[in-house]
Design an enzyme around this catalytic site. Sequence first.
Site, PDB file in Angstrom:
ATOM      1  N   LYS A   1       0.835  -1.199   0.000  1.00 16.97           N
ATOM      2  CA  LYS A   1       0.000   0.000   0.000  1.00 16.97           C
ATOM      3  C   LYS A   1       0.872   1.252   0.000  1.00 16.97           C
ATOM      4  O   LYS A   1       2.016   1.227   0.458  1.00 16.97           O
ATOM      5  CB  LYS A   1      -0.870   0.036   1.265  1.00 16.97           C
TER       6      LYS A   1
ATOM      7  N   ARG B   1     -10.520 -11.243   1.499  1.00 17.17           N
ATOM      8  CA  ARG B   1     -11.434 -12.235   0.919  1.00 17.17           C
ATOM      9  C   ARG B   1     -10.854 -13.641   0.963  1.00 17.17           C
ATOM     10  O   ARG B   1     -11.595 -14.625   0.965  1.00 17.17           O
ATOM     11  CB  ARG B   1     -11.793 -11.823  -0.512  1.00 17.17           C
TER      12      ARG B   1
END
Length: 498
Positions: A274, A348
């Site tokens: 990130k 996920r």
Amino acid sequence: MSVPKLSLSENSEEALAKTRAEVVVVGTVQGADGVELAAGAEAVDSAFDGTLTEVLATLGATGKSEEIVKVPTLGRVAAGLVLAVGLGKAEDVTPERVRRAAGASGRALTGRKRVLTTLSELDLQAAVEGTVLGAYTFTAYKSEPGDTPPAHVEVAAPSEGTTRAHRATLKAATAIAEAVTIARDLVNTPPNDLFPASFAERAKELANEGGLEFEVLDEKALKRKGFGGILGVGGGSSRPPRLLRVAYRGAKAKKKVALVGKGITFDTGGISLKPPAGMDKMTSDMAGAAAVLASVVLAAKLKYPLEVVAHIPLAENMPSGTAYRPGDVLTMYGGKTVEVLNTDAEGRLILADAITRACEEGPDYLIETSTLTGAQVVALGERTAGVMGSDEFRDRVAEISQATGENGWPMPLPEELRSGLDSKIADIANVTGQRWGGMLAAGVFLREFVADDVPWAHIDIAGPAYLDGSPWGYTPKGGTGVPVRTIAAVLADIAANG
């Protein structure tokens, strides 16, 4: 966790003359001709010889939502101060407006020892929840803690209803507020102290206190049982992953509800790193796990006639020589394979393992929540969660969420997005190659791991779980505890209606 002691008290001139509270809270509304007193303020107004509205108007009060005006009592009542909080237009007063006004008053009451609120005349549950949650502070890491929540909150008993009913509502509202506080405390704990093993220890303590079943799978057990998603994501950290199962079985349980919450205790993005700006907020990437843990504890405390089982996958997503890579293929629990195209779509992957395991136990419903996608914030902003899943149950959860003030909004899972997750070498890829619809695509991915016969809802709380700006209503800066109140209300609805 620091929650005030709460008690019911009378709302009369005689009671006001004897109260030990330092501050009395009253509500105001915007009337056609200026500020007006809300229901519940009658005894206080009488102590001011009917002039409290005039005094407030002189001080500039308008009654607008969350407005705070303080009035010294000068001996008219035992408390030294009246705190008037605005509710907005009289015709717009709802439980959520009461909750937000109570929250605003709670934020103004930190540092006080004892307070009395009359907002309970408008809505007892909303007034209790708002006051407690608004007064919340997290000071565990301050060398000088500063202001703390009031030690005791007297709640004026509403004029309608029975004392027994009021006590039941007070008990439930207090328990719900405490559960939100549990989630907030976990989210606000820094990642050097909250990592998979330490989260598991805190969960074990809460389970033992509540008489709940508790199971933890460490990295060896996860490998033995084939939880490839959790192991893949957690492989880059020196602090290995965990999978928790925390269960409550109520007497005469009517339905079984599985709860699943994303527990990334810190998210760097892994190899798909990130940007540095804002990465510190990734301490909140376990807000879903915190919420479902708090919710199963709450279910036991309120003795819902349900079986509630929380499955909590925990991992730290770090870049290192042992981290999983873009291009890797993971074999998930249950055997499905996933091609990893982006290691920052890690939530996920751990959720897929936990959902598959949860469905093995044959739940009647499954609720999963997670800070899953930045696309949720782009689509719905920082206060509105996206709710996806089985159409009927999705709509039920969203409607209940809106009634609680947590404002979940139903979103679709378009079939055309599934082809974007096709992989050339595995059963499915973890992201699409498209820029648009990222929140929905993540929901489509999760749907692949939900058993066909299980009604389910996925609540994306990427924005609502953490407040980086100024406090508002009963929502403090930092962890918010969303969506604990939604889950609590859904559980109560299932208990009542199946």
